[in-house]
Design a protein around this motif. Sequence first.
Motif, mmCIF file in Angstrom:
data_model
loop_
_atom_site.group_PDB
_atom_site.id
_atom_site.type_symbol
_atom_site.label_atom_id
_atom_site.label_comp_id
_atom_site.label_asym_id
_atom_site.label_seq_id
_atom_site.Cartn_x
_atom_site.Cartn_y
_atom_site.Cartn_z
ATOM 1 N N PRO A 59 -4.700 6.981 7.595
ATOM 2 C CA PRO A 59 -4.078 8.308 7.643
ATOM 3 C C PRO A 59 -2.611 8.298 7.226
ATOM 4 O O PRO A 59 -2.122 9.264 6.640
ATOM 5 N N ARG A 60 -1.933 7.217 7.514
ATOM 6 C CA ARG A 60 -0.498 7.115 7.225
ATOM 7 C C ARG A 60 -0.237 6.636 5.800
ATOM 8 O O ARG A 60 0.720 7.091 5.157
ATOM 9 N N LEU A 61 -1.090 5.746 5.300
ATOM 10 C CA LEU A 61 -0.777 5.074 4.056
ATOM 11 C C LEU A 61 -1.663 5.466 2.883
ATOM 12 O O LEU A 61 -1.205 5.454 1.738
ATOM 13 N N ALA A 62 -2.915 5.795 3.154
ATOM 14 C CA ALA A 62 -3.830 6.105 2.049
ATOM 15 C C ALA A 62 -4.896 7.083 2.510
ATOM 16 O O ALA A 62 -6.074 6.743 2.609
ATOM 17 N N PRO A 63 -4.529 8.318 2.812
ATOM 18 C CA PRO A 63 -5.461 9.268 3.423
ATOM 19 C C PRO A 63 -6.661 9.634 2.559
ATOM 20 O O PRO A 63 -7.673 10.101 3.085
ATOM 21 N N ILE B 8 0.807 -1.214 0.000
ATOM 22 C CA ILE B 8 0.000 0.000 0.000
ATOM 23 C C ILE B 8 0.844 1.270 0.000
ATOM 24 O O ILE B 8 0.463 2.275 -0.574
ATOM 25 N N ASN B 9 2.039 1.233 0.626
ATOM 26 C CA ASN B 9 2.849 2.440 0.689
ATOM 27 C C ASN B 9 3.465 2.796 -0.654
ATOM 28 O O ASN B 9 4.045 3.853 -0.814
ATOM 29 N N LYS B 10 3.336 1.928 -1.652
ATOM 30 C CA LYS B 10 3.846 2.213 -2.978
ATOM 31 C C LYS B 10 2.779 2.809 -3.881
ATOM 32 O O LYS B 10 3.034 3.164 -5.025
ATOM 33 N N LEU B 11 1.545 2.914 -3.385
ATOM 34 C CA LEU B 11 0.448 3.403 -4.195
ATOM 35 C C LEU B 11 0.486 4.915 -4.301
ATOM 36 O O LEU B 11 0.935 5.626 -3.404
ATOM 37 N N ASN B 12 0.002 5.408 -5.424
ATOM 38 C CA ASN B 12 -0.242 6.833 -5.577
ATOM 39 C C ASN B 12 -1.588 7.124 -4.941
ATOM 40 O O ASN B 12 -2.618 6.661 -5.420
ATOM 41 N N ASN B 13 -1.605 7.865 -3.869
ATOM 42 C CA ASN B 13 -2.834 8.099 -3.126
ATOM 43 C C ASN B 13 -3.689 9.222 -3.697
ATOM 44 O O ASN B 13 -4.729 9.554 -3.162
ATOM 45 N N THR B 14 -3.239 9.839 -4.768
ATOM 46 C CA THR B 14 -4.015 10.895 -5.380
ATOM 47 C C THR B 14 -5.216 10.302 -6.106
ATOM 48 O O THR B 14 -5.092 9.382 -6.902
ATOM 49 N N ILE B 15 -6.396 10.811 -5.819
ATOM 50 C CA ILE B 15 -7.602 10.350 -6.504
ATOM 51 C C ILE B 15 -7.630 10.978 -7.886
ATOM 52 O O ILE B 15 -7.767 12.185 -8.026
ATOM 53 N N SER B 16 -7.471 10.152 -8.943
ATOM 54 C CA SER B 16 -7.349 10.710 -10.281
ATOM 55 C C SER B 16 -8.170 9.994 -11.340
ATOM 56 O O SER B 16 -8.275 10.472 -12.456
ATOM 57 N N SER B 17 -8.744 8.844 -11.025
ATOM 58 C CA SER B 17 -9.496 8.109 -12.034
ATOM 59 C C SER B 17 -10.666 7.392 -11.391
ATOM 60 O O SER B 17 -10.683 7.147 -10.191
ATOM 61 N N LYS B 18 -11.644 7.057 -12.201
ATOM 62 C CA LYS B 18 -12.818 6.353 -11.707
ATOM 63 C C LYS B 18 -12.510 4.868 -11.569
ATOM 64 O O LYS B 18 -11.946 4.259 -12.481
ATOM 65 N N GLN B 19 -12.893 4.269 -10.424
ATOM 66 C CA GLN B 19 -12.572 2.875 -10.139
ATOM 67 C C GLN B 19 -13.750 2.194 -9.448
ATOM 68 O O GLN B 19 -14.617 2.850 -8.870
ATOM 69 N N PRO B 20 -13.776 0.846 -9.476
ATOM 70 C CA PRO B 20 -14.857 0.114 -8.810
ATOM 71 C C PRO B 20 -14.799 0.264 -7.290
ATOM 72 O O PRO B 20 -13.766 0.619 -6.714
ATOM 73 N N ILE B 21 -15.918 -0.057 -6.652
ATOM 74 C CA ILE B 21 -15.977 -0.171 -5.196
ATOM 75 C C ILE B 21 -15.550 -1.583 -4.828
ATOM 76 O O ILE B 21 -16.029 -2.559 -5.404
ATOM 77 N N GLY B 22 -14.641 -1.710 -3.874
ATOM 78 C CA GLY B 22 -14.199 -3.016 -3.425
ATOM 79 C C GLY B 22 -15.097 -3.550 -2.321
ATOM 80 O O GLY B 22 -15.510 -2.797 -1.433
ATOM 81 N N VAL B 23 -15.420 -4.831 -2.388
ATOM 82 C CA VAL B 23 -16.232 -5.493 -1.361
ATOM 83 C C VAL B 23 -15.453 -6.711 -0.896
ATOM 84 O O VAL B 23 -15.139 -7.598 -1.694
ATOM 85 N N PHE B 24 -15.139 -6.755 0.405
ATOM 86 C CA PHE B 24 -14.326 -7.844 0.932
ATOM 87 C C PHE B 24 -15.079 -8.660 1.976
ATOM 88 O O PHE B 24 -15.796 -8.121 2.807
ATOM 89 N N ASP B 25 -14.876 -9.983 1.909
ATOM 90 C CA ASP B 25 -15.366 -10.872 2.953
ATOM 91 C C ASP B 25 -14.371 -12.016 3.102
ATOM 92 O O ASP B 25 -13.636 -12.342 2.167
ATOM 93 N N SER B 26 -14.386 -12.633 4.275
ATOM 94 C CA SER B 26 -13.502 -13.760 4.512
ATOM 95 C C SER B 26 -13.885 -14.959 3.654
ATOM 96 O O SER B 26 -13.066 -15.863 3.455
ATOM 97 N N GLY B 27 -15.102 -14.982 3.144
ATOM 98 C CA GLY B 27 -15.536 -16.117 2.344
ATOM 99 C C GLY B 27 -16.669 -15.750 1.411
ATOM 100 O O GLY B 27 -16.528 -14.895 0.553
ATOM 101 N N TYR B 28 -17.819 -16.385 1.619
ATOM 102 C CA TYR B 28 -18.951 -16.239 0.718
ATOM 103 C C TYR B 28 -20.039 -15.310 1.250
ATOM 104 O O TYR B 28 -20.824 -14.768 0.466
#
Length: 283
Positions: free
Chosen positions: A99-103, A2-22
């Motif tokens: 706050p530290r990695l992707a504000p 994550i610390n290598k990412l460009n944190n500037t919001i510059s393009s349209k992207q999907p919403i991520g949805v995470f779960d441990s399983g199903y």
Amino acid sequence: MINKLNNTISSKQPIGVFDSGYGGLTILDELIKSMPEYDFIYLGDNARAPYGTRSFDVIYEYTLQAVEKLFSMGCQLVVLACNTASAKALRTIQQRDLPRLAPNRRVLGVIRPSVEVLGSLSKSKHVGVLGTVGTVRSESYLMEMAKLYPDFIVTQEACPTWVPLVENREFENEGGRYFIKKHIESLMAKDELIDTLILACTHYPILQNEIRKVLPDHIKLISQGNIVASSLIDYLERHPEIDEVCSKQGMLKFYTTESISDFEEKASVFLKRELKAQHIALN
């Protein structure tokens, strides 16, 4: 990662949805129905599920890995569609990591919006929570209720057999019904004044019909999918800068850390549709 990412919001992207399983697919299903124009990426950590009995540190580590992965795939907003991850990892990620990695990025959970609805529905001010061992032990629902509705009484019941019942499709046989009835009766024996009950695990909506058969008729049974969908719509209305970077072409992508064929087969139980998934590694 994550610390290598460009944190500037510059393009349209999907919403991520995470779960441990199903289980998070029950949340995604409602998001798709309520927000059909939005794009979503679903990530299931099926190889390391279930999270419910794991320690705080392990769940936090796994959840952060998933959030990092979704961020690396472009997601500016991630929904933890998992009560256990929301209970044991969300706050730390929000307060310490973002706050530290992707504000400029956001991670949301399912517990806060669920509690808000619980309080507005209960007349007796006695509510019940059915969840995994991890969610119950975290006492996250108790703490959130204490903040928003300090005069409410919250009674919890851990149901460790229910996730396997869903994933193995055994909830409609005699053995499955026994364990469903057992936990409902156990919860109601603790507090007969309960009038509102939350399914605090995203697998549990699959069991609603069987639960309803043994639950007293006057008790409201609350599933989280439509609650989370309504909450997310409200969030995006209040944060147009986040909504602006959410892509809207009705696209869906599915990723699993386990067998693709197993995921596709079991996921169809939750979404009631055929889908194609891709394998992904988190560690």
